[in-house]
Design a protein around this motif. Structure first.
Motif, PDB file in Angstrom:
ATOM      1  N   SER A   1      22.020  52.046  33.605  1.00 35.54           N
ATOM      2  CA  SER A   1      22.828  51.672  34.764  1.00 35.54           C
ATOM      3  C   SER A   1      24.261  51.307  34.375  1.00 35.54           C
ATOM      4  N   ASP A   2      24.462  50.718  33.199  1.00 40.44           N
ATOM      5  CA  ASP A   2      25.823  50.353  32.826  1.00 40.44           C
ATOM      6  C   ASP A   2      26.684  51.576  32.568  1.00 40.44           C
TER       7      ASP A   2
ATOM      8  N   GLU B   1      30.029  52.807  34.637  1.00 35.15           N
ATOM      9  CA  GLU B   1      31.284  53.137  33.959  1.00 35.15           C
ATOM     10  C   GLU B   1      31.829  54.476  34.436  1.00 35.15           C
TER      11      GLU B   1
END
Length: 276
Positions: free
Chosen positions: A238-239, A243
């Motif tokens: 998810s990060d 981004e």
């Protein structure tokens, strides 16, 4: 239903139909998938319907029923086949009858149809076994049509995406060159595999390609809504997804908050020959 920005023919040491985990990642957010994914040109749907002997349609890999609902709107009776129960559940809520199974394992139980269609899905199916199953269920004169939406990003959007992807995903195959070239050319390997599978499966006329060109305007919100449904992002942490979305959103803001995408929808199609 495949679209990666821009989606080349899936490449791996394995054939796409051997990578079911990718195909089955799309059901993690079926509502977003149905809301954000592009539809198909009405002209293509109408041509498939006009080139089929009757109104009974089997939609292979129907997902949430995007194509199925378009064929229903054109006057067809549609049955979907979909291996992901999450996608099938939403399709049913939206009025599409669905059998939950892979197409290769699906039991027609004596049923016959006038058209077998597959939107953004045929590359997840063994091309020879899939064609043979389609020949089994099609009435003589029935039509098999596998089709894909292929998009070509505007150069400034493509350059930004390539930069964002390289930063967030250093191993990403989406180079600037790949994103700005004629995307349909990148899909030609996929189209050829589909056509060869139809020939090898037997029982069909020589496959043809139909192409339909169209455009769609995306706001920042609409494009960012679609991006998490794409194969390139669907399996990322998810990060990393956040981004990529942040970088792409900033770029679209800098362009005025929207852009126009050029699409080519290509169908690989053939007619069932001989007795059923």
């Amino acid at each position: 239903m495949p679209t990666i920005p821009p989606e080349p023919a899936p490449h791996s040491e394995h054939e796409p139909h051997e990578r079911r985990q990718v195909a089955e990642s799309f059901g993690s957010d079926a509502e977003r998938y149905d809301r954000a994914r592009p539809r198909y040109p009405d002209a293509m749907v109408e041509r498939i319907v006009a080139g089929s002997p009757g109104p009974d349609v089997l939609d292979v890999g129907c997902g949430t029923g995007i194509a199925a609902r378009q064929f229903r709107a054109a006057g067809c009776r549609v049955l979907g086949v979909e291996p992901d129960a999450r996608m099938a559940d939403l399709a049913r809520q939206l009025g599409v009858e669905v059998d939950v199974t892979t197409f290769e394992a699906w039991d027609p139980a004596g049923r016959e149809v006038d058209a077998v269609v597959a939107g953004q899905a045929w590359h997840w199916i063994d091309p020879v076994a899939g064609a043979a199953k389609a020949a089994q269920v099609l009435r003589p004169g029935g039509r098999l049509a596998a089709f894909w939406n292929v998009f070509q990003l505007p150069p400034d959007v493509a350059e930004t995406l390539a930069t964002v992807y390289r930063r967030a995903m250093p191993d990403s195959p989406f180079s600037l060159q790949a994103m700005t070239k004629q995307a349909v050319d990148g899909y030609q390997v996929l189209f050829t595999k589909a056509a060869d599978g139809i020939r090898d499966g037997g029982g069909f006329s020589d496959p043809e390609q139909w192409r339909f060109d169209w455009e769609w305007s995306y706001t920042r919100g609409a494009w960012l809504d679609q991006m998490p449904t794409l194969g390139a992002l669907a399996q990322l942490p998810s990060d990393k997804v956040a981004e990529v979305l942040e970088g792409v959103g900033a770029a679209i803001d800098a362009m005025g908050g929207s852009f126009t995408m050029r699409y080519a929808t290509v169908a690989v199609t053939a007619v069932r020959t001989g007795p059923s």
